[in-house]
Design an enzyme around this catalytic site. Structure first.
Site, PDB file in Angstrom:
ATOM      1  N   GLY A   1      -0.936  -7.932 -12.796  1.00 16.08           N
ATOM      2  CA  GLY A   1      -2.092  -8.718 -12.303  1.00 16.08           C
ATOM      3  C   GLY A   1      -3.458  -7.952 -12.512  1.00 16.08           C
TER       4      GLY A   1
ATOM      5  N   GLY B   1       3.629  -7.292 -11.992  1.00 12.93           N
ATOM      6  CA  GLY B   1       3.924  -8.521 -12.422  1.00 12.93           C
ATOM      7  C   GLY B   1       4.446  -8.428 -13.896  1.00 12.93           C
TER       8      GLY B   1
ATOM      9  N   GLU C   1       2.278  -1.773  -6.089  1.00 24.60           N
ATOM     10  CA  GLU C   1       1.506  -2.707  -5.280  1.00 24.60           C
ATOM     11  C   GLU C   1       1.243  -2.181  -3.701  1.00 24.60           C
ATOM     12  OE1 GLU C   1       3.178  -5.106  -8.486  1.00 24.60           O
ATOM     13  OE2 GLU C   1       4.028  -3.981  -7.181  1.00 24.60           O
TER      14      GLU C   1
ATOM     15  N   ASP D   1       6.054  -7.687  -5.557  1.00 23.33           N
ATOM     16  CA  ASP D   1       6.154  -9.260  -5.490  1.00 23.33           C
ATOM     17  C   ASP D   1       6.583  -9.838  -6.958  1.00 23.33           C
ATOM     18  OD1 ASP D   1       3.780  -8.585  -7.074  1.00 23.33           O
ATOM     19  OD2 ASP D   1       2.619 -10.385  -6.405  1.00 23.33           O
TER      20      ASP D   1
END
Length: 395
Positions: free
Chosen positions: A97, A143, A166, A174
């Protein structure tokens, strides 16, 4: 048939294709860049997606997510589409991300739409009805890995680097990895999530995070073979990939050869106990490899570590849909500073200050209409889009 305009300036000869361009699919809210962030082409029965932000390591923006969902839905419903290929431009497949976007949007919920769309998209990548091949050459982080690991066929190379960083930056694992990582051997998932340790392509194969290892210089040839396949059933696709694939065990010094130590330490119930156990093991002969990993672990966000561990542990017994819904809650609550004034500033600054009660807050369910809407009926599996929820009316 015509030349795909997005491919015409590349080194390789352009595909002859009924080109699919983003303008065919409508415009996202974000303004289009001079060179589109996702390139798509139709080549016979094959459909190709190229993540096209090479200078930014192909990080995921709101427009990237919007276009990916548009293309994948269109192609799944198209009887002429038989195969989808993912790749990245430049030296990265995808570095995850866009952190700048999340940092700037953390105070006003402006990231809610992209977060919702990304997790909704993750569900559809996992459950996609047509064969998907990921050509993951270069960086595959966060991601970005959600477009690789769930694919029916995921190809890595000697240049591939995988990581889930993360927790180290105050967030949590995630994009469906609270579902994926607990299903790795032993407690490897907890180790990868908490330490942000990197795996190379050979290690991804051994860990079950990728299916095939192909030398990077062979990727163009492999891609050309795939798009020109006369038979596009999954067995035929897999057979072509296996022609290029090499059997490459992890190197002797790989952390995958340390799984007994990893399992011993990362099976502990709390982050504090994991660190204590890992420290004890680091003093044993032959465990010099632990020290740099331990230093990184201690520098990571206390909040991120505790939330990540709980999320991974819960993920062991949860479905994909349940994990994605939980990830949506966690991300939005972290961005909304439910338990921390700034997830990027390590506040609270120590593990002892992050209480169980604080951690539990970010796991609390939302009202039903505010949850991530994962479709439950195959006939309407592309329902639950952001624009069909109550969220746009709340803006």
């Amino acid at each position: 048939m015509r030349v795909c305009v997005h491919c015409s300036n590349r080194k390789n000869p352009p595909y002859q294709t009924n080109a699919v361009t983003p303008c065919n699919l409508g415009m996202a809210r974000e303004h289009s860049n001079s060179e589109e962030v996702v390139l798509a082409a139709e080549v016979g029965h094959a459909r190709l997606i190229t993540l096209n932000r090479p200078r930014q390591l192909n990080v995921i923006s709101s427009r990237v997510v919007f276009l990916l969902a548009q293309f994948l839905e269109k192609w799944e419903k198209d009887d002429d589409s038989k195969l989808v290929i993912f790749k990245g431009a430049g030296r990265a497949f995808c570095a995850g991300g866009d952190l700048k976007m999340f940092y700037e949007g953390r105070k006003d919920d402006s990231c809610l739409e992209v977060v919702y769309r990304m997790y909704w998209l993750c569900y559809h990548i996992h459950t996609y009805k047509k064969p998907m091949v990921a050509l993951a050459n270069g960086i595959v982080m966060g991601g970005g890995a959600s477009m690789v690991v769930p694919a029916k066929i995921s190809v890595v190379t000697e240049k591939t680097v995988f990581s889930m960083p993360e927790a180290s930056i105050g967030l949590h694992t995630d994009c469906s990895f609270s579902y994926i990582l607990p299903r790795l051997p032993g407690y490897l998932g907890e180790f990868l999530a908490l330490t942000s340790a990197r795996l190379n392509g050979k290690e991804m194969i051994a860990a079950g995070l990728a299916t095939h290892f192909v030398p990077s210089e062979k990727l163009h040839e492999l891609e050309n073979r795939l798009v020109n396949l006369s038979s596009t059933d999954e067995d035929s696709i897999r057979a072509i990939v296996e022609e290029f694939s090499l059997n490459v065990p992890p190197d002797e010094e790989s952390i995958l050869n340390k799984l007994s130590t990893i399992d011993k330490c990362f099976c502990e119930e709390s982050v504090e106990e994991i660190i204590k156990s890992f420290e004890a093991e680091s003093k044993m002969d032959g465990n010099e490899w632990i020290s740099p990993i331990l230093k990184g672990l201690k520098r990571s966000s206390p909040t991120g570590l505790k939330i990540t561990l709980k999320s991974i542990r819960r993920g062991r017994k949860r479905t994909l849909a349940e994990c994605l819904k939980n990830e949506f809650r966690l991300t939005m609550n972290l961005l909304r500073s439910v338990i921390s004034s700034d997830v990027y500033e390590w506040n609270p600054s120590s593990l002892q200050q992050v209480s169980r009660e604080k951690v539990d807050l970010v796991f609390e369910p939302f009202a039903d209409e505010l949850e991530l809407q994962i479709p439950t009926d195959e006939k309407s599996r592309w329902s639950g889009k952001y624009e069909d929820t109550v969220y746009p009316s709340l803006e």
